[in-house]
Design a protein around this motif. Sequence first.
Motif, PDB file in Angstrom:
ATOM      1  N   ARG A 116      30.138  -6.054  -0.526  1.00 41.53           N
ATOM      2  CA  ARG A 116      29.647  -7.087   0.376  1.00 41.53           C
ATOM      3  C   ARG A 116      28.384  -6.955   0.835  1.00 41.53           C
ATOM      4  O   ARG A 116      27.504  -7.704   1.022  1.00 41.53           O
ATOM      5  CB  ARG A 116      30.793  -7.265   1.490  1.00 41.53           C
ATOM      6  CG  ARG A 116      30.476  -8.416   2.497  1.00 41.53           C
ATOM      7  CD  ARG A 116      31.470  -8.701   3.425  1.00 41.53           C
ATOM      8  NE  ARG A 116      32.660  -8.974   2.820  1.00 41.53           N
ATOM      9  CZ  ARG A 116      33.816  -9.331   3.627  1.00 41.53           C
ATOM     10  NH1 ARG A 116      33.863  -9.153   4.774  1.00 41.53           N
ATOM     11  NH2 ARG A 116      35.064  -9.686   2.900  1.00 41.53           N
ATOM     12  N   GLU A 117      28.283  -5.461   1.274  1.00 46.02           N
ATOM     13  CA  GLU A 117      26.840  -5.355   1.666  1.00 46.02           C
ATOM     14  C   GLU A 117      25.750  -5.368   0.907  1.00 46.02           C
ATOM     15  O   GLU A 117      24.723  -5.823   1.001  1.00 46.02           O
ATOM     16  CB  GLU A 117      26.775  -3.614   2.227  1.00 46.02           C
ATOM     17  CG  GLU A 117      27.724  -3.785   3.758  1.00 46.02           C
ATOM     18  CD  GLU A 117      28.082  -2.148   3.975  1.00 46.02           C
ATOM     19  OE1 GLU A 117      28.214  -2.103   4.970  1.00 46.02           O
ATOM     20  OE2 GLU A 117      27.948  -1.469   3.080  1.00 46.02           O
ATOM     21  N   SER A 161      24.871  -9.088   0.389  1.00 49.99           N
ATOM     22  CA  SER A 161      24.051  -9.606   1.423  1.00 49.99           C
ATOM     23  C   SER A 161      22.633  -9.295   1.422  1.00 49.99           C
ATOM     24  O   SER A 161      21.847  -9.935   1.992  1.00 49.99           O
ATOM     25  CB  SER A 161      24.442  -9.165   2.869  1.00 49.99           C
ATOM     26  OG  SER A 161      23.978  -7.594   2.910  1.00 49.99           O
TER      27      SER A 161
END
Length: 202
Positions: A71-72, A75
């Motif tokens: 997820r990071e 992003s």
Amino acid sequence: MAAAVACGSKGGMAVKASENPAQSVPSAENTEIRQVDDLGRRLPFETRHAHRWNPANNGTVYEPCTALTVRELESLGVAASTVRDAAGTDGQTLRGCTWDYRAGSLADWRISQFVGNSASLSAEKERASTAVDIWLPDVLIGERAVGVHHFSDGSSCDTYVQSGRAAVTTLVTHVSLPHPPSDEICARAIAFTRATIAEMPR
């Protein structure tokens, strides 16, 4: 610094076992090859390099390939599924990962983060001081000096963070012509460094 990748990048985003269960069990032939970082987090790929960790990159326990979650990574515009080992051969100095940015408008961008033993930022600036090396003013992230460097051809930009006896290098490359302004390329390298620097031991 950046030249090391041409021979072969927190650069590898951490992929937790729950996020990628298919990578949680190594094949039988590689059960003796280390597949986890010093915190027990699995690499986001199965390495076949028995000497991926070696005396040339043991100056820090920081592992670029496990620093960020899927997820990071996403992003930051990075396609987590494109992760690959930054090293091309066993026992190579650099230890880290390379990713592509996601398809579409970012398709021509690549990012690597890797570690290799290095005395200091000042020593690296002295070493990489040829006519093609351009050092920008250092930036401060979390009260740590971050070196910012690019080559005169305008295709890439990298940052340098000292971690123990090693450098953590974040390298962003634009792979097609025309290249965007160096400031834009460096901004991506700095953003990735900012996202991972807290994981890098001093």
